[in-house]
Design a protein around this motif. Structure first.
Motif, PDB file in Angstrom:
ATOM      1  N   LEU A 118      11.660  -2.723   0.695  1.00 28.74           N
ATOM      2  CA  LEU A 118      12.246  -2.250   2.036  1.00 28.74           C
ATOM      3  C   LEU A 118      11.724  -0.622   1.480  1.00 28.74           C
ATOM      4  O   LEU A 118      12.301  -0.046   0.523  1.00 28.74           O
ATOM      5  CB  LEU A 118      13.728  -2.253   1.930  1.00 28.74           C
ATOM      6  N   GLU A 119      11.151   0.207   2.345  1.00 24.43           N
ATOM      7  CA  GLU A 119      10.990   1.525   2.336  1.00 24.43           C
ATOM      8  C   GLU A 119      12.074   2.183   2.560  1.00 24.43           C
ATOM      9  O   GLU A 119      12.855   2.104   3.534  1.00 24.43           O
ATOM     10  CB  GLU A 119       9.792   1.831   3.167  1.00 24.43           C
ATOM     11  N   GLU A 175       0.713  -1.203   0.056  1.00 26.16           N
ATOM     12  CA  GLU A 175      -0.108  -0.070   0.050  1.00 26.16           C
ATOM     13  C   GLU A 175       0.575   1.157  -0.005  1.00 26.16           C
ATOM     14  O   GLU A 175       0.283   2.462  -0.191  1.00 26.16           O
ATOM     15  CB  GLU A 175      -0.914   0.095   1.162  1.00 26.16           C
ATOM     16  N   LYS A 176       2.219   1.072   0.220  1.00 29.93           N
ATOM     17  CA  LYS A 176       3.131   2.337   0.263  1.00 29.93           C
ATOM     18  C   LYS A 176       3.785   2.512  -0.979  1.00 29.93           C
ATOM     19  O   LYS A 176       4.612   3.342  -1.164  1.00 29.93           O
ATOM     20  CB  LYS A 176       3.946   2.298   1.455  1.00 29.93           C
ATOM     21  N   TYR A 233      16.500 -10.198   1.053  1.00 31.44           N
ATOM     22  CA  TYR A 233      15.155 -10.423   0.297  1.00 31.44           C
ATOM     23  C   TYR A 233      14.323  -9.103   0.637  1.00 31.44           C
ATOM     24  O   TYR A 233      13.552  -8.723  -0.231  1.00 31.44           O
ATOM     25  CB  TYR A 233      14.069 -11.588   1.039  1.00 31.44           C
ATOM     26  N   THR A 234      14.218  -8.725   1.810  1.00 27.64           N
ATOM     27  CA  THR A 234      13.702  -7.222   1.811  1.00 27.64           C
ATOM     28  C   THR A 234      14.599  -6.026   1.271  1.00 27.64           C
ATOM     29  O   THR A 234      15.516  -5.826   1.919  1.00 27.64           O
ATOM     30  CB  THR A 234      13.364  -6.910   3.318  1.00 27.64           C
ATOM     31  N   ILE A 235      14.312  -5.564   0.254  1.00 27.77           N
ATOM     32  CA  ILE A 235      15.153  -4.849  -0.649  1.00 27.77           C
ATOM     33  C   ILE A 235      14.655  -3.614  -1.192  1.00 27.77           C
ATOM     34  O   ILE A 235      13.770  -3.528  -1.655  1.00 27.77           O
ATOM     35  CB  ILE A 235      15.725  -6.000  -1.558  1.00 27.77           C
ATOM     36  N   VAL A 244      16.219   5.099   6.002  1.00 25.85           N
ATOM     37  CA  VAL A 244      15.606   3.844   6.024  1.00 25.85           C
ATOM     38  C   VAL A 244      14.516   4.039   7.340  1.00 25.85           C
ATOM     39  O   VAL A 244      14.865   4.836   8.035  1.00 25.85           O
ATOM     40  CB  VAL A 244      16.300   2.652   5.897  1.00 25.85           C
ATOM     41  N   ASN A 245      13.765   3.103   7.680  1.00 21.37           N
ATOM     42  CA  ASN A 245      13.121   3.030   9.161  1.00 21.37           C
ATOM     43  C   ASN A 245      14.195   3.219  10.424  1.00 21.37           C
ATOM     44  O   ASN A 245      15.145   2.458  10.177  1.00 21.37           O
ATOM     45  CB  ASN A 245      12.333   1.725   9.091  1.00 21.37           C
TER      46      ASN A 245
END
Length: 313
Positions: A233-234, A206-207, A304-306, A256-257
C-alpha cells in the motif's frame, strides 16, 4: 479479442507486484522458529514452478526498479539471512535442483569467528556459484539500539572483512531481525548500498523505495496462496516515527491515496480495527500501551494491501 488481451495485459502491469521471500534455516528441527523443512521447501518450489512464477535474483528486480520499469507480477526472488550451515548442507541442493537463484546475506562475525552453526568463507564462495552474496551486518545486533557511531563501526568492520575474504564489495544490506527506523535507514544508506531489505509483509513494484524493500518471511508450514496475496500500500507515515518515550501510542497519521475511503489499522497485541480515511489522510487519536519490545503498526485496505511501521523499544 486482441484489444481485450492488450487491456488485460495493461491492467496486469499497472498493478504489477513482485514478491521477495526470506528464509533462515533448512532441515534443522532443533530451531523450529526459524526453520523450513526440506519437504516444505520442495512443496513451495513446486508451487512456484506449477503456477508459472519466474524466480529471479533480487538484483534483477532492483534493475527494473532503478530504470522505473514495470516489474512483472509473476516475478519472485528468494533471500536467505545469516548464512547458517544448514543452508549449505541441506537447502542448497534443492535450489540447485530447481535452478532457483538466491541472495545470501552474511552475518560476518559468525563466519569470521567460525561459529559452528554457520557457513565458512569457503562454503560461502561455493554457494556464490549459484546465487548472490550480500551483507547482513557484522555483529547482528539490534541497530535501533546502537548509536550512529556504533552502527558505522559495525558496518565498516563488516565491509572490511567481507571484501577481504570474498574479493568484492557487497551491493546490498539486510537489517538484522528486520529492525530499523528512519535514523538507522539513513546511516546504512550512507554506505552506498544499491538496495536495503527489511522483513515486512508486502511486495516490490516500480514505486518501491530501493532502501526499504519488503521481504515476506517463509518459516515452518505456510500457505503460499495467502503470502502471495500481499501487495504494498502506497503510504506516507507522518506519525508515529519512533517508539514513544512513555510507551503509549497516541497518534497515527498516514497519507494514502485519496480514492481510499475505508481502511484497517493493526497494532501488535490489539489486532485489527476499521478506520475511516478523509481526503487521503488517516488521522487517529489513540491511547494504546505498546506491550512488546517490537511492535508492528500497519495500515491496510483488505488485510493484504498493506503498509507497515515498526516501533522498537
Amino acid at each position: 479479442m486482441k484489444y481485450f488481451l492488450l487491456l488485460c495485459l495493461s491492467y496486469l502491469y499497472l498493478n504489477a507486484n513482485a514478491h521477495v521471500f526470506v528464509y533462515h534455516r533448512f532441515g534443522d528441527s532443533k530451531h523450529e522458529s526459524t526453520n523450513t523443512s526440506l519437504q516444505e521447501l520442495k512443496k513451495e518450489f513446486e508451487y512456484f514452478k506449477t503456477n508459472n512464477y519466474k524466480v529471479v535474483t533480487v538484483s534483477k528486480i532492483v534493475e527494473k526498479l532503478k530504470n522505473k520499469e514495470k516489474i512483472p507480477d509473476n516475478w519472485i526472488a528468494f533471500t536467505i539471512d545469516d548464512a547458517y550451515k544448514s543452508f549449505y548442507q541441506n537447502g542448497l541442493e534443492l535450489f540447485k535442483k530447481y535452478n532457483y537463484p538466491f541472495t545470501l546475506f552474511v552475518y560476518v562475525e559468525a563466519t569470521q569467528k567460525k561459529y559452528p552453526d554457520f557457513m565458512t568463507w569457503d562454503e560461502i564462495k561455493e554457494a556464490s556459484k549459484y546465487g548472490e552474496i550480500e551483507l547482513h551486518s557484522y555483529s547482528h545486533k539490534q541497530l535501533v539500539k546502537l548509536t550512529n557511531e556504533e552502527i558505522n563501526k559495525d558496518t565498516n568492520l563488516a565491509l572490511e572483512i567481507f571484501e577481504k575474504n570474498l574479493g568484492f564489495k557487497p551491493k546490498a544490506y539486510s537489517y538484522p531481525y528486520g529492525e530499523y527506523d528512519e535514523r538507522v535507514k539513513k546511516e546504512i544508506k550512507n554506505f552506498g548500498f544499491e538496495y536495503i531489505m527489511n522483513q515486512n509483509n508486502g511486495s516490490v513494484n516500480e514505486k518501491s523505495d530501493l532502501f526499504d524493500l519488503n521481504r515476506i518471511a517463509l518459516v515452518g508450514k505456510i500457505n503460499l496462496e495467502e503470502k502471495i496475496k500481499y501487495k504494498t500500500l502506497e503510504a506516507n507515515w507522518i506519525e508515529p516515527q519512533v517508539y514513544p518515550k512513555d510507551g503509549i501510542l497516541k497518534h497515527v497519521k498516514v497519507e494514502v491515496n485519496k480514492d481510499i475511503k475505508d481502511a484497517k489499522l493493526f497494532i501488535s497485541t490489539y489486532g485489527w480495527q476499521d478506520i475511516k480515511v478523509k481526503n487521503g489522510i488517516i488521522d487517529i487519536k489513540l491511547d494504546k500501551k505498546l506491550n512488546l519490545n517490537r511492535n508492528r503498526i500497519a495500515i491496510s485496505t483488505d488485510y493484504y494491501t498493506i503498509s507497515n511501521k515498526l516501533l522498537i523499544k
